[in-house]
Structures are given as structure tokens and as C-alpha cells.
Design a protein around this motif. Structure first.
Motif, mmCIF file in Angstrom:
data_model
loop_
_atom_site.group_PDB
_atom_site.id
_atom_site.type_symbol
_atom_site.label_atom_id
_atom_site.label_comp_id
_atom_site.label_asym_id
_atom_site.label_seq_id
_atom_site.Cartn_x
_atom_site.Cartn_y
_atom_site.Cartn_z
ATOM 1 N N HIS A 20 48.595 43.274 32.342
ATOM 2 C CA HIS A 20 47.981 43.628 33.783
ATOM 3 C C HIS A 20 49.894 43.107 34.611
ATOM 4 O O HIS A 20 49.267 43.636 35.766
ATOM 5 C CB HIS A 20 47.258 41.498 33.712
ATOM 6 C CG HIS A 20 46.844 41.138 35.574
ATOM 7 N ND1 HIS A 20 46.868 41.966 36.358
ATOM 8 C CD2 HIS A 20 47.824 40.496 36.018
ATOM 9 C CE1 HIS A 20 46.440 40.941 37.211
ATOM 10 N NE2 HIS A 20 47.497 40.591 37.277
ATOM 11 N N ILE A 23 50.928 46.330 34.626
ATOM 12 C CA ILE A 23 51.132 47.815 35.784
ATOM 13 C C ILE A 23 50.791 47.232 36.863
ATOM 14 O O ILE A 23 51.037 47.699 38.076
ATOM 15 C CB ILE A 23 49.060 47.589 36.062
ATOM 16 C CG1 ILE A 23 49.048 47.807 34.375
ATOM 17 C CG2 ILE A 23 48.049 48.036 36.991
ATOM 18 C CD1 ILE A 23 46.991 48.150 34.122
ATOM 19 N N GLU A 107 40.890 47.616 34.336
ATOM 20 C CA GLU A 107 42.316 47.433 33.801
ATOM 21 C C GLU A 107 41.673 47.376 32.347
ATOM 22 O O GLU A 107 42.783 48.226 31.552
ATOM 23 C CB GLU A 107 43.093 46.366 34.390
ATOM 24 C CG GLU A 107 44.467 46.194 34.697
ATOM 25 C CD GLU A 107 45.057 44.938 35.502
ATOM 26 O OE1 GLU A 107 45.303 45.094 36.658
ATOM 27 O OE2 GLU A 107 45.389 44.281 34.553
#
Lengths: 214, 214
Positions: A20, A23, A107
DNA sequence: TAGATTGTTAATCGATTAACAATC
DNA sequence: TAGATTGTTAATCGATTAACAATC
């Protein structure tokens, strides 16, 4: 129920959080990351981060760091999140709706393609872009859609029958948010989320802090 | 953020599940439980169960088992769930509503006494018996209600400011469902729930099963 | 080169598991 | 007594941490 011990499970649990953050960093144009950044983000030691990243097979550049793009791809591939997996969700109550509305699954390579509920009023409606079908059709549609992952969000007393239907429909992994132990064949994986577990940890920490002088 | 290492945290995470099962058993009139029952329920070894229960200080009777009532009381007391703690919840979206509607917290000694949201339309409404207040009043009301626990269910970009308000309001523990790392003083405890962590484990198990011959 | 960071190897720590005596 | 179960002590296993050489 499968008792397969998974090695490095603390590491695996941390991978989505790295992913996370990475990204996010890529979005803001960064291309390189060094462990101190990730360690601070996650409130863990730098060595932990390096050991965790090593599991993906990616190596960094001493004195520099890791290529963000490489790490993202490697983590996704390690978790099998490079290919999107389709799932069904059962129980479109408040928790089920919350999960249907969770945007983060993109994701995580997960796509919920159908939801089921016992409540006749909900059948045919659409919650967060997902159509609600009657539970009676659960195993039939699982088979037809070839879905391998089922998410259980029904109240505890109904969870076992839902699990049975999922298994009958060919589902191989169940993400169980109901507070019960499910009986399933050994070949089916169950991941049970016990929300109260985190609360227990919180309570104990809060309390030990009140009393500890250390 | 507090880095206090909590010993036996796997044990502590399991305690709520024992508690749940024990309360269920008591409801159906049982008074004694032996470890094989709990071990089967939780899909773990009997020795784990015995070691876990030992942490509460309760001793069982060899050849017989443990008194259910004693265990329930001891687990509750260990987790500080014998006295109900009051909490506030911030972010009455779908996840927030799901948490407000969760009936299990009674078992866990938690009571959410107020909820907050930024959406003007929600202010003044009642969700699952809980009134929704404007976030602007968050720290003021925390102080006045003397609440020590805050639950964050807002989207990630707003979580830090909510945390700041909670801290300003005197909250000592934050249960964080937003996918971000919060910066808070050392004296404040943060328990972050990363839902994708469980999914990662599920994915890896599902995949390793497909390939392993072992 | 100097500073920063990686990655490996060894040491420590904690959790799980095994063995078994003690007890009902 | 025999069977079941507890609880302790020791052994194993895995995860985290420490130390440090190698590299950019």
C-alpha cells in the motif's frame, strides 16, 4: 479444516501494508525506497523490513535502496495479487456492505463479482455495483462462475450452512467474518477474522500501561 | 507511537474466541469444559489451549476440566472486560455503521457511546442506537465524556486529523481501521487493523496448496 | 572517499510442541 | 483401579534482533 502451517506468516501479514505504501509512493512519482522509510511508516525495525522484502526475491542496491516498481511487482506476484481473483460474498448486511464498498481490494487482486442474501427485499438490488442474489442459488452460481473464494458475512448461526454451500459450489478458500469455527474438508482453506482479537490486544496494552512503571 | 512489546500476544488474540465459546456453552447449561473441546473448536493443539488458559491464573481439575464460570470471569478480568469501557467512533460510513451494529461488543466490555461524522446530513441522526455528532465537536466531547478509547473508521486521508483530535480530547487508545500509520504521542496506544493482512494469508495458503505436493 | 544502505551470518528471544508425572 | 485430563519441565522451532562485511 486445513492445518497447513504457513511459514513467515507475520511477514505475509505485513506485505499488504508495504504494498500500500509503495503504491502511494509510486503515485507521487518516487522510484526508489530505502528501508528506514518503510520501517518508520510501519513502526517496526529496519531489519524486519529488509528480511520481509527478501522473501519476495528482490534485492536492493546497497547505499541506495530498492526500486519501488520492482518491489510492487514482486509483492503482488508473491501474494498472487498480480492476477485478479474473483470472489462471492454472502450476507449483505452492514458488514457485508462495508466489504462490498471497500475500494482497497483492487490493490489486493480481489474482485467480488456477486453477493448473496437471505432477505427477499434485497434480492435483485445492487449494493456498491454488486448484484444481490438469493442464497438458494449460492452453490449453483459458484459452480457456474467458477469462483474459488467465498466471503462469509452472515450472522454466526447461518455461517456453517453457507460454508457448506460454498464448498458444494467448488469454493476452495473461505474468508470468514462470522464468529464461529467452520467445519470444511481439509482441501478447503478457512481464514477466520476475529475482530475482537485486536480489541483484546488494545485492552491489555491500555491496561498494562496504566500500571507498569517500566 | 507506543512500541511496548506485549508478551503472549498470540495468546491474547485467542482469548476472545475462548471467551465466546465459553459463554455459548454456559448459555446451554454446561458448567465444565476440558481442553479437547476448546482445541477442536479453535483448530489448535490441546497444549496451546492449556498454556493459554494458564495465563489467566485459573487451574483446572486433572481428569475433569475447568469450571466454565471461573474461566469466563478470569478471561474477562485479564482483558479488563469485566468493567465496560466507553468508546467513541469516528466515521459513520459503511464500515463505521457495521461496527456500531456489532452486537458482540457486549461480550468484550466495549460500549460505543457516541459517533462522529463530517457529513452534515448524518449529524443528529441515530445509527444503531448511537447519535451522530459533527467531527468539529470530537475533542470537546471526548473530554467531557472522559472517553479513553477512540475508533477510527474514516477514509485514510482524514485519519491523522481525527487521531489528533482524539488525542487532544484525552483519548488513550485508538483502534484504527483506516489504512494509514498514525503519528501519536508515545503515551497513546494504537491498534491498527489491516484487513488485507488476512487476505494475504488466505491468498498464500490457497496458492501454496495448488502447487505443493507435500 | 565518506555516508548510507544492503544482505548475510550468528545470537537471542518468544511461542509452540513434546514428554510425563500428578491428580481426579 | 483405569481413563481422562491437568500442569510442569524440557526440547524444538520460528521470528526477531544484533553485528558486520560488502557495496553503491
Amino acid at each position: 479444516m486445513s492445518k497447513n502451517k504457513i511459514l513467515k506468516s507475520p511477514t505475509i501479514r505485513r506485505l499488504p501494508t508495504y504494498l500500500h505504501k509503495l503504491i502511494e509512493m509510486r503515485k507521487s512519482g518516487e522510484t526508489i525506497v530505502a528501508t528506514p522509510v518503510l520501517a518508520k511508516y510501519m513502526n517496526i525495525g529496519e531489519i524486519v523490513v529488509r528480511k520481509d522484502l527478501a522473501i519476495t526475491g528482490i534485492t536492493g542496491q546497497p547505499g541506495v535502496g530498492y526500486k519501488i516498481k520492482e518491489l510492487i511487482d514482486a509483492i503482488k506476484s508473491f501474494l498472487n495479487w498480480d492476477m485478479t481473483s474473483e470472489a462471492v460474498l454472502v450476507g449483505a448486511g452492514s458488514l457485508g456492505s462495508a466489504i462490498l464498498g471497500y475500494e482497497g481490494f483492487e490493490e489486493n487482486g480481489l474482485k467480488i463479482i456477486a453477493a448473496f442474501d437471505a432477505d427477499g427485499d434485497k434480492i435483485g438490488t445492487v449494493i456498491h455495483d454488486c448484484e444481490i442474489f438469493p442464497v438458494a442459488r449460492l452453490s449453483e452460481l459458484c459452480k457456474r462462475l467458477q469462483v474459488k473464494i467465498g466471503i462469509i458475512c452472515v450472522p454466526a448461526p447461518f455461517a456453517q450452512e453457507v460454508a457448506d454451500d460454498l464448498v458444494a459450489g467448488g469454493v476452495k478458500a473461505i474468508w470468514n467474518f462470522a464468529n464461529v469455527a467452520l467445519k470444511v474438508p481439509d482441501s478447503v482453506i478457512v481464514q477466520r477474522e476475529v475482530i475482537a482479537g485486536g480489541l483484546a490486544l488494545l485492552s491489555v496494552k491500555l491496561n498494562s500501561q496504566n500500571y507498569d512503571i517500566n
